[in-house]
Design a protein around this motif. Structure first.
Motif, PDB file in Angstrom:
ATOM      1  N   THR A  89     -66.554  41.370 -15.405  1.00 44.53           N
ATOM      2  CA  THR A  89     -67.786  41.349 -14.628  1.00 44.53           C
ATOM      3  C   THR A  89     -67.646  40.377 -13.459  1.00 44.53           C
ATOM      4  O   THR A  89     -66.805  39.470 -13.481  1.00 44.53           O
ATOM      5  N   ILE A  90     -68.497  40.566 -12.461  1.00 43.21           N
ATOM      6  CA  ILE A  90     -68.514  39.663 -11.311  1.00 43.21           C
ATOM      7  C   ILE A  90     -68.770  38.231 -11.778  1.00 43.21           C
ATOM      8  O   ILE A  90     -68.120  37.279 -11.330  1.00 43.21           O
ATOM      9  N   GLY A  91     -69.709  38.086 -12.726  1.00 44.97           N
ATOM     10  CA  GLY A  91     -70.040  36.760 -13.234  1.00 44.97           C
ATOM     11  C   GLY A  91     -68.865  36.069 -13.890  1.00 44.97           C
ATOM     12  O   GLY A  91     -68.614  34.879 -13.656  1.00 44.97           O
ATOM     13  N   ASN A  92     -68.117  36.796 -14.722  1.00 45.83           N
ATOM     14  CA  ASN A  92     -66.957  36.212 -15.393  1.00 45.83           C
ATOM     15  C   ASN A  92     -65.920  35.708 -14.390  1.00 45.83           C
ATOM     16  O   ASN A  92     -65.301  34.659 -14.587  1.00 45.83           O
ATOM     17  N   LYS A 106     -74.550  28.282 -12.378  1.00 48.16           N
ATOM     18  CA  LYS A 106     -73.977  28.000 -11.052  1.00 48.16           C
ATOM     19  C   LYS A 106     -73.568  29.302 -10.366  1.00 48.16           C
ATOM     20  O   LYS A 106     -73.779  29.473  -9.162  1.00 48.16           O
ATOM     21  N   ALA A 107     -73.017  30.251 -11.141  1.00 57.96           N
ATOM     22  CA  ALA A 107     -72.615  31.544 -10.576  1.00 57.96           C
ATOM     23  C   ALA A 107     -73.831  32.305 -10.050  1.00 57.96           C
ATOM     24  O   ALA A 107     -73.769  32.931  -8.987  1.00 57.96           O
ATOM     25  N   ILE A 108     -74.939  32.256 -10.797  1.00 58.64           N
ATOM     26  CA  ILE A 108     -76.180  32.914 -10.343  1.00 58.64           C
ATOM     27  C   ILE A 108     -76.665  32.278  -9.037  1.00 58.64           C
ATOM     28  O   ILE A 108     -77.065  32.976  -8.101  1.00 58.64           O
ATOM     29  N   GLU A 109     -76.583  30.947  -8.970  1.00 59.46           N
ATOM     30  CA  GLU A 109     -76.992  30.236  -7.752  1.00 59.46           C
ATOM     31  C   GLU A 109     -76.130  30.643  -6.561  1.00 59.46           C
ATOM     32  O   GLU A 109     -76.634  30.808  -5.437  1.00 59.46           O
ATOM     33  N   MET A 110     -74.820  30.826  -6.794  1.00 59.86           N
ATOM     34  CA  MET A 110     -73.909  31.195  -5.710  1.00 59.86           C
ATOM     35  C   MET A 110     -74.188  32.614  -5.230  1.00 59.86           C
ATOM     36  O   MET A 110     -74.165  32.890  -4.023  1.00 59.86           O
ATOM     37  N   LEU A 111     -74.454  33.538  -6.162  1.00 64.90           N
ATOM     38  CA  LEU A 111     -74.787  34.912  -5.774  1.00 64.90           C
ATOM     39  C   LEU A 111     -76.082  34.945  -4.966  1.00 64.90           C
ATOM     40  O   LEU A 111     -76.210  35.697  -3.994  1.00 64.90           O
ATOM     41  N   PRO A 124     -79.210  40.429  -4.029  1.00 61.26           N
ATOM     42  CA  PRO A 124     -80.516  40.530  -4.697  1.00 61.26           C
ATOM     43  C   PRO A 124     -80.379  40.594  -6.215  1.00 61.26           C
ATOM     44  O   PRO A 124     -79.357  41.049  -6.740  1.00 61.26           O
ATOM     45  N   SER A 125     -81.386  40.125  -6.919  1.00 62.45           N
ATOM     46  CA  SER A 125     -81.431  40.129  -8.395  1.00 62.45           C
ATOM     47  C   SER A 125     -80.141  39.581  -9.007  1.00 62.45           C
ATOM     48  O   SER A 125     -79.481  40.253  -9.814  1.00 62.45           O
ATOM     49  N   PRO A 126     -79.750  38.353  -8.646  1.00 59.08           N
ATOM     50  CA  PRO A 126     -78.473  37.816  -9.138  1.00 59.08           C
ATOM     51  C   PRO A 126     -78.398  37.694 -10.656  1.00 59.08           C
ATOM     52  O   PRO A 126     -77.312  37.812 -11.231  1.00 59.08           O
ATOM     53  N   GLU A 127     -79.544  37.475 -11.314  1.00 59.77           N
ATOM     54  CA  GLU A 127     -79.556  37.376 -12.776  1.00 59.77           C
ATOM     55  C   GLU A 127     -79.093  38.672 -13.432  1.00 59.77           C
ATOM     56  O   GLU A 127     -78.506  38.671 -14.512  1.00 59.77           O
ATOM     57  N   LYS A 128     -79.350  39.805 -12.771  1.00 58.14           N
ATOM     58  CA  LYS A 128     -78.920  41.114 -13.266  1.00 58.14           C
ATOM     59  C   LYS A 128     -77.507  41.447 -12.773  1.00 58.14           C
ATOM     60  O   LYS A 128     -76.658  41.922 -13.536  1.00 58.14           O
ATOM     61  N   ARG A 129     -77.277  41.182 -11.498  1.00 57.74           N
ATOM     62  CA  ARG A 129     -75.998  41.550 -10.879  1.00 57.74           C
ATOM     63  C   ARG A 129     -74.807  40.797 -11.478  1.00 57.74           C
ATOM     64  O   ARG A 129     -73.676  41.295 -11.457  1.00 57.74           O
ATOM     65  N   ILE A 130     -75.045  39.617 -12.002  1.00 60.57           N
ATOM     66  CA  ILE A 130     -73.946  38.801 -12.527  1.00 60.57           C
ATOM     67  C   ILE A 130     -73.202  39.495 -13.663  1.00 60.57           C
ATOM     68  O   ILE A 130     -72.025  39.246 -13.900  1.00 60.57           O
ATOM     69  N   ASP A 131     -73.877  40.407 -14.365  1.00 56.73           N
ATOM     70  CA  ASP A 131     -73.259  41.098 -15.495  1.00 56.73           C
ATOM     71  C   ASP A 131     -72.721  42.480 -15.126  1.00 56.73           C
ATOM     72  O   ASP A 131     -72.310  43.244 -16.000  1.00 56.73           O
ATOM     73  N   LEU A 140     -66.666  29.963  -2.631  1.00 55.01           N
ATOM     74  CA  LEU A 140     -67.476  28.764  -2.378  1.00 55.01           C
ATOM     75  C   LEU A 140     -68.003  28.103  -3.652  1.00 55.01           C
ATOM     76  O   LEU A 140     -68.656  27.067  -3.582  1.00 55.01           O
ATOM     77  N   SER A 141     -67.715  28.701  -4.814  1.00 51.46           N
ATOM     78  CA  SER A 141     -68.315  28.237  -6.066  1.00 51.46           C
ATOM     79  C   SER A 141     -67.961  26.794  -6.404  1.00 51.46           C
ATOM     80  O   SER A 141     -68.731  26.099  -7.068  1.00 51.46           O
ATOM     81  N   CYS A 142     -66.800  26.323  -5.971  1.00 54.00           N
ATOM     82  CA  CYS A 142     -66.396  24.938  -6.245  1.00 54.00           C
ATOM     83  C   CYS A 142     -66.579  24.044  -5.024  1.00 54.00           C
ATOM     84  O   CYS A 142     -66.031  22.938  -4.972  1.00 54.00           O
ATOM     85  N   GLU A 143     -67.335  24.550  -4.046  1.00 52.82           N
ATOM     86  CA  GLU A 143     -67.633  23.807  -2.816  1.00 52.82           C
ATOM     87  C   GLU A 143     -66.362  23.260  -2.163  1.00 52.82           C
ATOM     88  O   GLU A 143     -66.174  22.051  -2.026  1.00 52.82           O
ATOM     89  N   PRO A 144     -65.449  24.164  -1.752  1.00 52.30           N
ATOM     90  CA  PRO A 144     -64.183  23.732  -1.161  1.00 52.30           C
ATOM     91  C   PRO A 144     -64.383  23.065   0.193  1.00 52.30           C
ATOM     92  O   PRO A 144     -65.371  23.302   0.889  1.00 52.30           O
ATOM     93  N   LYS A 145     -63.409  22.237   0.554  1.00 48.88           N
ATOM     94  CA  LYS A 145     -63.434  21.593   1.865  1.00 48.88           C
ATOM     95  C   LYS A 145     -62.987  22.572   2.950  1.00 48.88           C
ATOM     96  O   LYS A 145     -63.399  22.462   4.101  1.00 48.88           O
ATOM     97  N   LEU A 146     -62.132  23.526   2.570  1.00 48.16           N
ATOM     98  CA  LEU A 146     -61.573  24.492   3.523  1.00 48.16           C
ATOM     99  C   LEU A 146     -61.689  25.904   2.968  1.00 48.16           C
ATOM    100  O   LEU A 146     -61.306  26.169   1.825  1.00 48.16           O
ATOM    101  N   LEU A 147     -62.215  26.810   3.793  1.00 48.90           N
ATOM    102  CA  LEU A 147     -62.315  28.225   3.439  1.00 48.90           C
ATOM    103  C   LEU A 147     -61.476  29.027   4.427  1.00 48.90           C
ATOM    104  O   LEU A 147     -61.672  28.935   5.636  1.00 48.90           O
TER     105      LEU A 147
END
Length: 339
Positions: free
Chosen positions: A109-112, A132-137, A143-150, A170-177
């Motif tokens: 899944t996207i969340g995993n 944290k994954a829901i917050e990033m989505l 839209p509807s990240p609580e559903k989309r994560i699965d 961006l999930s780990c807030e990198p210094k460089l992307l």
């Protein structure tokens, strides 16, 4: 005074194939300040993606970083072990790859996939990582990240998969992307949304960005500086305004002329392609790699690579036409019109 996040010095990368050594990067120097967005542009095969993979130390056999230094926050990544690089990738430096459908694992899944990096680098529990994954989505506008994560990658549209890739990066807030062709195969509306998202995240999180593309139009609105690559070398580098309105290299001009412009119906102009093909890097040319395709090439262009000529503190180009003794040729006529 700006503080350098990344500084590349004399980087060389080759691919050791059964037919010989392909010298993909042939001595590249550039830098990136903290919180800055820099674009790397050029045709396919110019060395853009190989440059980013070399920085990330993600080259696969038969590719190898053969020389140079890659300083990130003062430390040379070229001297890091594979284990040390694993702690840096995804945590301090993240990358968005060209095709999100092949970059995302179809059986998870996207969340995993987002949670995996968070758990590994941020040392969070599974429940914390999920939140944290829901917050990033949500941050990247899904839209509807609580559903989309699965849901699985095939249940996302192309634009949403790209947003999920950005969320993962961006999930780990990198210094460089590093974003390698992040808008490829997306329609223009979704392209605009993705680019606007990247600008917003840069401003909000102060993330430094390297945006790699063959499309000058894509970098115009996101980047403060542009690096033009060709034949494994940097042909020109300058601020976005300098590159668009005061290009110094004929190759940059060729790229500019290939961009569709806003023009009156009465003044329709055909796009001007760059004739010829990129150089064979199995046998790199001794002179300027663009010389065989350049309308203004001289004998010396074929035999000797020019030094960089600086027209300002931020603008440099490698072209013999900029030499004081070169014939005066107005090859930039009309540049900047309707850009």
């Amino acid at each position: 005074m700006s503080e350098k996040m990344l500084e590349v010095k004399g980087m060389r990368t080759s691919f050791f194939t059964h037919v010989g050594e392909v010298k993909a990067i042939r001595g590249v120097d550039f830098y990136l300040d903290k919180g800055e967005a820099v674009g790397i542009v050029g045709e396919s095969g110019s060395g853009k993606s190989v440059t980013s993979l070399s920085v990330m130390r993600l080259l696969q056999f038969p590719g190898k970083l053969t020389g140079g230094e890659v300083f990130f926050d003062g430390e040379d990544l070229a001297k890091k072990s594979d284990k040390e690089m694993q702690t840096i990738r995804g945590n301090e430096i993240s990358m968005i790859f060209q095709d999100p459908m092949t970059s995302l694992n179809p059986v998870f899944t996207i969340g995993n996939q987002i949670m995996e990096a968070i758990i590994k680098h941020q040392k969070m529990s599974k429940d914390q990582a999920r939140q944290k994954a829901i917050e990033m989505l949500k941050l990247v506008g899904i839209p509807s990240p609580e559903k989309r994560i699965d849901q699985y990658p095939h249940e996302f549209s192309g634009g949403m998969r790209q947003r999920a890739m950005i969320a993962m990066a961006l999930s780990c807030e990198p210094k460089l992307l590093i974003a390698d062709e992040p808008t490829t195969a997306l329609d223009v509306t979704i392209q605009a949304q993705i680019l606007e998202l990247m600008k917003d995240l840069k401003d909000r999180l102060n993330t430094s960005i390297i945006l790699i593309t063959h499309d000058l139009g894509v970098v115009a609105d996101v980047c403060t500086r542009i690096i033009v690559m060709y034949g494994g070398l940097i042909m020109e580098e300058g601020t976005t305004e300098e590159i668009f309105y005061k290009p110094q290299h004929p190759y940059t001009l060729g790229l500019m002329r290939s961009i569709p412009k806003m023009s009156d119906k009465e003044n329709k102009e055909r796009l001007i392609p760059i004739d010829g093909t990129p150089p064979d890097l199995l046998k790199p040319p001794a002179g300027c790699p663009f010389a065989p395709r350049c309308d203004h090439a001289m004998k010396i262009c074929m035999t000797q690579m020019p030094e960089y000529t600086k027209s300002s503190d931020t603008h440099r180009a490698a072209c013999w036409l900029l030499h004081p003794d070169a014939p005066k040729v107005d090859y930039t006529k009309g540049v900047g019109k309707n850009v």
